[in-house]
Motif scaffolding. Structure first.
Motif, PDB file in Angstrom:
ATOM      1  N   GLY A  69     -10.560 -46.777 -63.593  1.00  0.00           N
ATOM      2  CA  GLY A  69      -9.593 -45.794 -63.099  1.00  0.00           C
ATOM      3  C   GLY A  69     -10.283 -44.738 -62.264  1.00  0.00           C
ATOM      4  N   CYS A  70      -9.537 -43.698 -61.949  1.00  0.00           N
ATOM      5  CA  CYS A  70     -10.034 -42.584 -61.144  1.00  0.00           C
ATOM      6  C   CYS A  70     -10.070 -41.344 -62.038  1.00  0.00           C
ATOM      7  N   TYR A  71     -11.228 -40.739 -62.184  1.00  0.00           N
ATOM      8  CA  TYR A  71     -11.412 -39.585 -63.062  1.00  0.00           C
ATOM      9  C   TYR A  71     -11.777 -38.366 -62.218  1.00  0.00           C
ATOM     10  N   HIS A  72     -11.077 -37.249 -62.469  1.00  0.00           N
ATOM     11  CA  HIS A  72     -11.311 -36.006 -61.730  1.00  0.00           C
ATOM     12  C   HIS A  72     -11.940 -34.978 -62.664  1.00  0.00           C
ATOM     13  N   CYS A  73     -12.810 -34.143 -62.113  1.00  0.00           N
ATOM     14  CA  CYS A  73     -13.506 -33.143 -62.916  1.00  0.00           C
ATOM     15  C   CYS A  73     -13.799 -31.927 -62.044  1.00  0.00           C
ATOM     16  N   GLN A  74     -13.773 -30.734 -62.668  1.00  0.00           N
ATOM     17  CA  GLN A  74     -14.202 -29.510 -62.000  1.00  0.00           C
ATOM     18  C   GLN A  74     -15.398 -28.952 -62.763  1.00  0.00           C
ATOM     19  N   ILE A  75     -16.415 -28.544 -62.039  1.00  0.00           N
ATOM     20  CA  ILE A  75     -17.578 -27.909 -62.640  1.00  0.00           C
ATOM     21  C   ILE A  75     -17.647 -26.494 -62.085  1.00  0.00           C
ATOM     22  N   LEU A  76     -17.643 -25.518 -62.982  1.00  0.00           N
ATOM     23  CA  LEU A  76     -17.689 -24.106 -62.604  1.00  0.00           C
ATOM     24  C   LEU A  76     -19.073 -23.566 -62.955  1.00  0.00           C
ATOM     25  N   LEU A  77     -19.813 -23.090 -61.950  1.00  0.00           N
ATOM     26  CA  LEU A  77     -21.133 -22.512 -62.151  1.00  0.00           C
ATOM     27  C   LEU A  77     -21.067 -21.020 -61.816  1.00  0.00           C
ATOM     28  N   LYS A  78     -21.516 -20.180 -62.763  1.00  0.00           N
ATOM     29  CA  LYS A  78     -21.473 -18.727 -62.570  1.00  0.00           C
ATOM     30  C   LYS A  78     -22.867 -18.141 -62.732  1.00  0.00           C
ATOM     31  N   SER A  79     -23.136 -17.142 -61.940  1.00  0.00           N
ATOM     32  CA  SER A  79     -24.330 -16.319 -62.116  1.00  0.00           C
ATOM     33  C   SER A  79     -23.900 -14.877 -61.902  1.00  0.00           C
ATOM     34  N   SER A  80     -24.833 -13.970 -62.001  1.00  0.00           N
ATOM     35  CA  SER A  80     -24.478 -12.556 -61.837  1.00  0.00           C
ATOM     36  C   SER A  80     -24.053 -12.229 -60.407  1.00  0.00           C
ATOM     37  N   CYS A  81     -24.438 -13.085 -59.428  1.00  0.00           N
ATOM     38  CA  CYS A  81     -24.093 -12.777 -58.040  1.00  0.00           C
ATOM     39  C   CYS A  81     -23.363 -13.903 -57.312  1.00  0.00           C
ATOM     40  N   ASP A  82     -22.965 -14.955 -58.046  1.00  0.00           N
ATOM     41  CA  ASP A  82     -22.351 -16.093 -57.359  1.00  0.00           C
ATOM     42  C   ASP A  82     -21.458 -16.871 -58.315  1.00  0.00           C
ATOM     43  N   ILE A  83     -20.404 -17.441 -57.777  1.00  0.00           N
ATOM     44  CA  ILE A  83     -19.528 -18.361 -58.514  1.00  0.00           C
ATOM     45  C   ILE A  83     -19.281 -19.554 -57.608  1.00  0.00           C
ATOM     46  N   ARG A  84     -19.483 -20.758 -58.169  1.00  0.00           N
ATOM     47  CA  ARG A  84     -19.249 -21.977 -57.391  1.00  0.00           C
ATOM     48  C   ARG A  84     -18.426 -22.948 -58.208  1.00  0.00           C
ATOM     49  N   VAL A  85     -17.488 -23.620 -57.535  1.00  0.00           N
ATOM     50  CA  VAL A  85     -16.670 -24.643 -58.169  1.00  0.00           C
ATOM     51  C   VAL A  85     -16.901 -25.952 -57.425  1.00  0.00           C
ATOM     52  N   TYR A  86     -17.298 -26.976 -58.178  1.00  0.00           N
ATOM     53  CA  TYR A  86     -17.518 -28.298 -57.604  1.00  0.00           C
ATOM     54  C   TYR A  86     -16.437 -29.238 -58.117  1.00  0.00           C
ATOM     55  N   GLU A  87     -15.815 -29.962 -57.200  1.00  0.00           N
ATOM     56  CA  GLU A  87     -14.814 -30.966 -57.549  1.00  0.00           C
ATOM     57  C   GLU A  87     -15.514 -32.325 -57.515  1.00  0.00           C
ATOM     58  N   ILE A  88     -15.377 -33.071 -58.600  1.00  0.00           N
ATOM     59  CA  ILE A  88     -15.995 -34.391 -58.678  1.00  0.00           C
ATOM     60  C   ILE A  88     -14.918 -35.418 -58.945  1.00  0.00           C
ATOM     61  N   GLU A  89     -14.976 -36.526 -58.229  1.00  0.00           N
ATOM     62  CA  GLU A  89     -14.069 -37.647 -58.475  1.00  0.00           C
ATOM     63  C   GLU A  89     -14.922 -38.885 -58.700  1.00  0.00           C
ATOM     64  N   CYS A  90     -14.719 -39.523 -59.844  1.00  0.00           N
ATOM     65  CA  CYS A  90     -15.448 -40.750 -60.172  1.00  0.00           C
ATOM     66  C   CYS A  90     -14.457 -41.902 -60.198  1.00  0.00           C
ATOM     67  N   VAL A  91     -14.769 -42.952 -59.467  1.00  0.00           N
ATOM     68  CA  VAL A  91     -13.938 -44.143 -59.451  1.00  0.00           C
ATOM     69  C   VAL A  91     -14.681 -45.229 -60.215  1.00  0.00           C
ATOM     70  N   VAL A  92     -14.016 -45.762 -61.245  1.00  0.00           N
ATOM     71  CA  VAL A  92     -14.628 -46.770 -62.101  1.00  0.00           C
ATOM     72  C   VAL A  92     -13.900 -48.084 -61.899  1.00  0.00           C
ATOM     73  N   ASN A  93     -14.646 -49.108 -61.538  1.00  0.00           N
ATOM     74  CA  ASN A  93     -14.085 -50.444 -61.371  1.00  0.00           C
ATOM     75  C   ASN A  93     -14.414 -51.277 -62.598  1.00  0.00           C
TER      76      ASN A  93
END
Length: 111
Positions: free
Chosen positions: A19-43
């Protein structure tokens, strides 16, 4: 600048089904915030299959082939049949969590 500006971030992913799996990874520091969107396709592993049709001469036989959808999305298949005397629907839809039967028919025209 002798250092590297990349950091490894290992992720272990162990899916139970294709199937298709979606994930968000939130990385925080004292001076930065980043959000990474990941999509994994499994056959699913590809399995070899073989069907054997036994029928009297000139008799039609149909084999129902089960297609199970254990993914998180509905499936739409387009069937391409190769070989003489084989027939089946050109399209098959399988909803999430369901099993649909694909009727493959063999109509021999000779012995």
């Amino acid at each position: 600048l002798g250092g590297s500006d990349t950091v490894e971030f290992p992720i272990k992913f162990t899916p139970k089904y294709a199937g298709c799996y979606h994930c968000q990874i939130l990385l925080k520091s004292s001076c930065d915030i980043r959000v990474y969107e990941i999509e994994c396709v499994v056959n699913a592993e590809q399995a070899d299959a073989q069907l054997e049709f036994l029928t009297p001469a000139y008799q039609t036989v149909t084999q129902e082939i089960p297609i199970s959808n254990m993914s998180s999305q509905d499936w739409r298949f387009e069937a391409v049949l190769e070989g003489q005397c084989f027939y089946g629907p050109p399209v098959l839809n399988v909803r999430v969590g369901e099993t649909a039967q694909y009727p493959l028919t063999f109509k021999p025209v000779a012995e």
